[in-house]
Each structure stands twice: as structure tokens, then as C-alpha cells.
Design an enzyme around this catalytic site. Structure first.
Site, PDB file in Angstrom:
ATOM      1  N   ASP A  97       0.823  -1.208   0.000  1.00 53.20           N
ATOM      2  CA  ASP A  97       0.000   0.000   0.000  1.00 53.20           C
ATOM      3  C   ASP A  97       0.863   1.268   0.000  1.00 53.20           C
ATOM      4  O   ASP A  97       1.719   1.444   0.875  1.00 53.20           O
ATOM      5  CB  ASP A  97      -0.882  -0.017   1.251  1.00 53.20           C
ATOM      6  CG  ASP A  97      -2.215   0.679   1.053  1.00 53.20           C
ATOM      7  OD1 ASP A  97      -2.291   1.522   0.137  1.00 53.20           O
ATOM      8  OD2 ASP A  97      -3.154   0.384   1.789  1.00 53.20           O
ATOM      9  N   ASP A  98       0.642   2.159  -0.987  1.00 50.80           N
ATOM     10  CA  ASP A  98       1.290   3.480  -1.060  1.00 50.80           C
ATOM     11  C   ASP A  98       2.803   3.414  -1.299  1.00 50.80           C
ATOM     12  O   ASP A  98       3.528   4.345  -0.929  1.00 50.80           O
ATOM     13  CB  ASP A  98       1.037   4.286   0.231  1.00 50.80           C
ATOM     14  CG  ASP A  98      -0.397   4.783   0.344  1.00 50.80           C
ATOM     15  OD1 ASP A  98      -1.197   4.510  -0.562  1.00 50.80           O
ATOM     16  OD2 ASP A  98      -0.726   5.445   1.348  1.00 50.80           O
TER      17      ASP A  98
ATOM     18  N   CYS B 225      -6.596   4.107  -3.651  1.00 50.18           N
ATOM     19  CA  CYS B 225      -6.525   2.709  -3.267  1.00 50.18           C
ATOM     20  C   CYS B 225      -7.633   1.801  -3.812  1.00 50.18           C
ATOM     21  O   CYS B 225      -7.386   0.889  -4.579  1.00 50.18           O
ATOM     22  CB  CYS B 225      -6.491   2.623  -1.742  1.00 50.18           C
ATOM     23  SG  CYS B 225      -6.586   0.963  -1.089  1.00 50.18           S
TER      24      CYS B 225
ATOM     25  N   HIS C 253      -9.988  -3.161  -1.376  1.00 52.85           N
ATOM     26  CA  HIS C 253     -10.142  -2.217  -0.272  1.00 52.85           C
ATOM     27  C   HIS C 253     -11.233  -2.686   0.688  1.00 52.85           C
ATOM     28  O   HIS C 253     -11.089  -2.598   1.905  1.00 52.85           O
ATOM     29  CB  HIS C 253     -10.481  -0.828  -0.803  1.00 52.85           C
ATOM     30  CG  HIS C 253     -10.543   0.225   0.256  1.00 52.85           C
ATOM     31  ND1 HIS C 253      -9.417   0.794   0.802  1.00 52.85           N
ATOM     32  CD2 HIS C 253     -11.601   0.801   0.894  1.00 52.85           C
ATOM     33  CE1 HIS C 253      -9.764   1.676   1.722  1.00 52.85           C
ATOM     34  NE2 HIS C 253     -11.080   1.705   1.800  1.00 52.85           N
TER      35      HIS C 253
ATOM     36  N   ASP D  83       0.014  -0.102  -5.010  1.00 50.05           N
ATOM     37  CA  ASP D  83      -1.277   0.189  -5.633  1.00 50.05           C
ATOM     38  C   ASP D  83      -1.325   1.545  -6.338  1.00 50.05           C
ATOM     39  O   ASP D  83      -2.177   1.768  -7.189  1.00 50.05           O
ATOM     40  CB  ASP D  83      -2.438   0.036  -4.643  1.00 50.05           C
ATOM     41  CG  ASP D  83      -2.298   0.877  -3.384  1.00 50.05           C
ATOM     42  OD1 ASP D  83      -1.233   1.502  -3.184  1.00 50.05           O
ATOM     43  OD2 ASP D  83      -3.249   0.900  -2.585  1.00 50.05           O
ATOM     44  N   HIS D  84      -0.410   2.453  -5.997  1.00 47.46           N
ATOM     45  CA  HIS D  84      -0.268   3.743  -6.698  1.00 47.46           C
ATOM     46  C   HIS D  84       0.973   4.406  -6.131  1.00 47.46           C
ATOM     47  O   HIS D  84       1.619   3.886  -5.215  1.00 47.46           O
ATOM     48  CB  HIS D  84      -1.498   4.642  -6.496  1.00 47.46           C
ATOM     49  CG  HIS D  84      -2.034   4.618  -5.104  1.00 47.46           C
ATOM     50  ND1 HIS D  84      -1.327   5.102  -4.029  1.00 47.46           N
ATOM     51  CD2 HIS D  84      -3.195   4.127  -4.606  1.00 47.46           C
ATOM     52  CE1 HIS D  84      -2.025   4.911  -2.927  1.00 47.46           C
ATOM     53  NE2 HIS D  84      -3.166   4.316  -3.239  1.00 47.46           N
TER      54      HIS D  84
END
Length: 472
Positions: free
Chosen positions: A42-43, A81, A135, A317-318
């Protein structure tokens, strides 16, 4: 003489039988479906050693990259997300009304799409979701044989005061530096559960799709003290792009509301420099922490002798802004929010190669499907990158990402963004040439000498953003 002939004939039959048996074994091994270890982080920014950075300690990711194909230009299709994950797992593009925000659910936005885990389950795979994959905890539930997430408050503080505050208000401090064991936080628990999953899967007779979703470095930046101690904050600097040029449309900048919900973050204006550096320090610590947890899982994969039968893919995810353009978090279409780490290890095919091919996250689904010998459903809009794994030059040199009114065409070195409403007409634009302006500080979209380029990119953007982009 007859006895000698019979002996020779017998030897020939045995030799031929053994040869055929070995050949059949080889064929069986070649056609045996590969397992897939699907690791989401994540992130996670591509601010890692194998992307040219040299200040974050991530030895396990570095080792995996040395055995993988590294995508230097991978981009999420939505920099938030929930929407990013739903788009990736269906292989379908976001539109103005599909895959929009963090609360996006695949079952709500695109129920008719057969997701990647569902396709694999339908074709004999054991599918397991451990940690954060979608999510929503119940989204696409039918696609999984089992799913698990750690118990406890999602902010995952270890300091009692912070934990109580998070339970009461939903938020606490933006980071935590505690002298605790790795297993105290969610990611330590997720790694432990992932190892237990692998041990059980080893004893099974099915190929498996094990999806492990790690939480850090998502806010709050909570990590054991030993990972904070890896870094000297006095050497941490704010990014070179810590500026908001007047030529950039005001629509490109947000107020990073996600961060402002945490304690000690000013409700408006810039983050104080000392606090900004402390958050960058916390982000680095979290990357090192999650790297250690991923390393434990990969070590167990090897110990169980599953490595040669398992494709390993790792993705963030990004992207994430760490003060870039004076922004924090994601929710924009600057490259810092769109560009992501993506690496894939395919036994016998990858060994540290790198590619500069522009790759979109919707390309992951058809690629994994092809690697295990399955056809993708018609709802999949991505394009397989298996030819790149095989050493071929890709034909595609573009990608499209979108967040709210912003939609960006990535074409070679050019990043072209339009802000559009439901009618598809642009009300703001920006264009950056990464060959001369990699930090995206000089918007070319309104300069007279670039109008032909802008007009051409505007047409191409509409050709490539997907046939359903404006549909409701």
C-alpha cells in the site's frame, strides 16, 4: 547368440521406456500450472535501489528485483486505493463513473466482470486473500476460497493513548516510533499468516493464487524503532520539486485532506519543514519494515522448494507524494502519484532484466492469465506484457490514468492531462515533457508553440481512454 539378442532387446526396451518416462515428466513439468504469489504494497513509491535511488534500505526487494523483470515505467490507472485495486483485479479501465475513489467496490461498479482471482478459481486454483487486496473486506468474496485480515483498529497503533484516540475519533498521530517486535504491527502478522498459508499450500494438490496485501507504508507511518534507527534524519532533505509553479493549473493541487485528519498536521497551509522531514523519515522506516516482512515470506517460499513452481509479482497500488509539488498522499495525476513499482519473477525466464516499456496496471491481469495458460475474459482491457518477458519489443508506447475530472495520457516522454466533465470537454490542461522537465515544473499546454502537440494529444487521449469512459 539368441540370448545376447534378447538381452540387447531388453536393454533397448528399458532405455526407451526410461527415455519416454523422462520426456513425459519434462512435458508434465512444462505444462503444470504455475503458482502465483501476488504481493500488494500500500502506497509504495518506486523510490527504491533498483530504480536508481540509494537511500532506502530494502535488501529483500532488491534481491527479488535481481531475479525479476523490473518495469521502470509502470503506472496505476487510478491513483487511489480502492479504485486502483478494483481496476487492476478486473483488468478494466476506470471511467468517469466506474472505479472512482477509495471506497470503490468491484461488486458494485462492475459486477459482471470476472476478476483475476475468480478466473483462477474457476480453473482449479486455490485462491487466498491475506491482508489488504481489495479495499473492501467482502468485495468479490466469491472469488476467494479464504480471506483473512488482522484484528484490531485499522490505524494499528501500539501506544495505548494513540490507540484509544484512533478508536474514539478514527485518527491519531501520523507516525509512531515504538521499540516493539515486528509482529506487533499488522504487516508482521500478515507475513506470519502468509508463511502459514504457504506451508498448507505446499501439502495441497492444487496450484495456488496467494494474494498478500501489506499495509505499510500507508499512513500512519508506524514501524518498530529498529527501522527508524536505519536513517539519520539530519540527512533527509525535502524534494527538489517542493514548489507549486504558477503555470500549473490550480486544479492540479489539492489540500491533502487524507493527511490533515491526523494529529499535529496543520489544517491548512504547508507542513512545517521539521515535521515534513520526520514524516519522510517515517515513510522510509515503513518501507524497510515491510521489506523485512516480505523477505520472510520469500525465504519460506524457497525453504518449501516452491520457488521454481511459483510466479512472484509485486506491485504498489499507486504512487505517493512525499512533499513533491508541496503535496502529500496521492489523488493527483502528477507522475509521483501515478508511477509505481512493478516487478515480476517468472522461473526460468527472468533474472534482473529491466524494461522502459510503458505498462498500465490493467495489463497485469492478462499477463498472469497468459503465463498460466488461460484466456482472459472479454471485459479485460489490458494488454499482456508476456512478450516483454520473452525479450520482444512491445508495440504499445502509451498509457492512460484518471482521477476524478483529471485524465492523463502518457505517451513517450509526454504527460498530457485534461480536466473534463461528463461532456468530455476540457476546462483545464497541462503538458510536461519528461525529457527536459522530469519534475513536472513547466506546464507547456498553454504555450503557443505547443498548440499543435496539445491538439494531437487531445485527440489521442479520447481515442485511448476507453469506449465507455463517458458512459453512465
Amino acid at each position: 547368440m539368441k540370448r545376447i539378442f534378447k538381452l540387447i532387446l531388453c536393454c533397448f526396451v528399458v532405455f526407451t521406456s526410461c527415455k519416454n518416462e523422462n520426456k513425459n515428466t519434462e512435458i508434465a513439468q512444462e505444462t503444470k500450472p504455475k503458482n502465483i504469489l501476488f504481493i500488494a504494497v500500500d502506497d509504495l513509491r518506486p523510490e527504491l535501489n533498483f530504480y536508481g535511488a540509494n537511500h532506502i534500505q530494502s535488501p529483500n526487494l532488491d534481491k527479488l528485483a535481481s531475479e525479476s523483470l523490473v518495469f521502470n515505467r509502470a503506472y496505476c490507472n487510478v491513483p487511489v486505493c480502492g479504485a486502483s485495486r478494483a481496476s487492476l483485479l478486473t483488468g478494466a479501465r476506470p471511467t468517469r463513473h466506474r472505479f472512482v475513489d477509495a471506497k470503490t467496490e468491484k461488486d458494485h461498479d462492475y459486477p459482471e466482470a470476472v476478476s483475476l482471482p475468480m478466473l483462477l478459481k474457476q480453473n482449479g486454483y486455490k485462491t487466498i486473500s491475506t491482508g489488504k487486496i481489495y479495499h473492501g473486506g467482502k468485495d468479490d468474496n466469491a472469488a476467494w476460497d479464504s480471506r483473512w485480515f488482522p484484528k484490531g483498529n485499522i490505524r494499528d497503533y501500539q501506544l495505548t493513548e494513540s490507540s484509544e484516540q484512533a478508536i474514539a475519533t478514527g485518527y491519531g498521530p501520523p507516525f509512531e516510533n515504538m521499540d516493539v517486535e515486528d509482529g506487533a504491527y499488522f504487516d508482521g502478522k500478515i507475513a506470519k499468516k502468509g508463511i502459514e498459508d504457504l506451508q498448507k499450500l505446499k501439502e495441497g494438490n492444487q496450484p495456488f493464487f496467494l494474494a498478500l496485501g501489506f499495509m505499510k507504508p500507508h499512513l500512519p507511518f508506524n514501524a518498530p524503532k529498529k527501522y527508524w534507527d536505519l536513517y539519520d534524519r539530519s540527512k533527509i532533505e525535502l524534494p527538489e520539486s517542493y514548489v507549486q509553479p504558477k503555470t500549473t493549473p490550480k486544479e492540479a493541487f489539492h489540500k491533502f485532506g487524507e493527511l490533515r485528519k491526523y494529529d499535529n498536521i496543520p489544517k491548512k497551509g504547508d507542513v512545517p519543514e521539521d515535521l515534513a522531514k520526520e514524516m519522510i523519515h517515517g515513510y522510509y522506516a515503513c518501507v524497510s519494515y515491510v521489506d523485512a516482512q516480505i523477505g520472510l515470506v520469500l525465504d519460506e517460499l524457497k525453504r518449501l522448494e516452491l520457488e521454481e513452481d511459483t510466479i512472484v509479482i509485486l506491485w504498489g497500488d499507486h504512487g505517493w507524494n512525499l512533499g513533491d509539488h508541496k503535496l502529500w498522499c496521492k489523488h493527483v495525476t502528477f507522475e509521483t502519484a501515478l508511477r509505481t513499482p512493478l516487478i515480476i519473477k517468472v522461473p526460468g525466464k527472468t533474472s534482473g532484466q529491466q524494461t522502459d516499456a510503458i505498462t498500465e496496471y490493467i495489463d497485469i491481469y492478462p499477463s498472469l492469465a497468459e503465463l498460466v495458460g488461460l484466456d482472459s475474459p472479454e471485459t479485460v482491457e489490458g494488454q499482456s506484457f508476456v512478450p516483454i518477458i520473452n525479450g520482444e519489443t512491445p508495440e504499445k508506447d502509451w498509457g492512460v490514468s484518471k482521477f476524478r475530472d483529471m485524465v492523463t495520457l502518457i505517451k513517450g516522454d509526454l504527460f498530457y492531462t485534461e480536466w473534463v466533465k461528463d461532456d468530455g470537454i476540457a476546462y483545464a490542461r497541462m503538458l510536461f515533457d519528461h525529457k527536459t522537465d522530469p519534475l513536472e515544473l513547466d506546464n507547456l499546454a498553454e504555450k503557443p508553440e505547443y498548440q499543435d502537440t496539445v491538439n494531437q494529444l487531445a485527440v489521442e487521449l479520447r481515442e485511448k481512454w476507453g469506449k465507455d469512459f463517458l458512459s453512465k
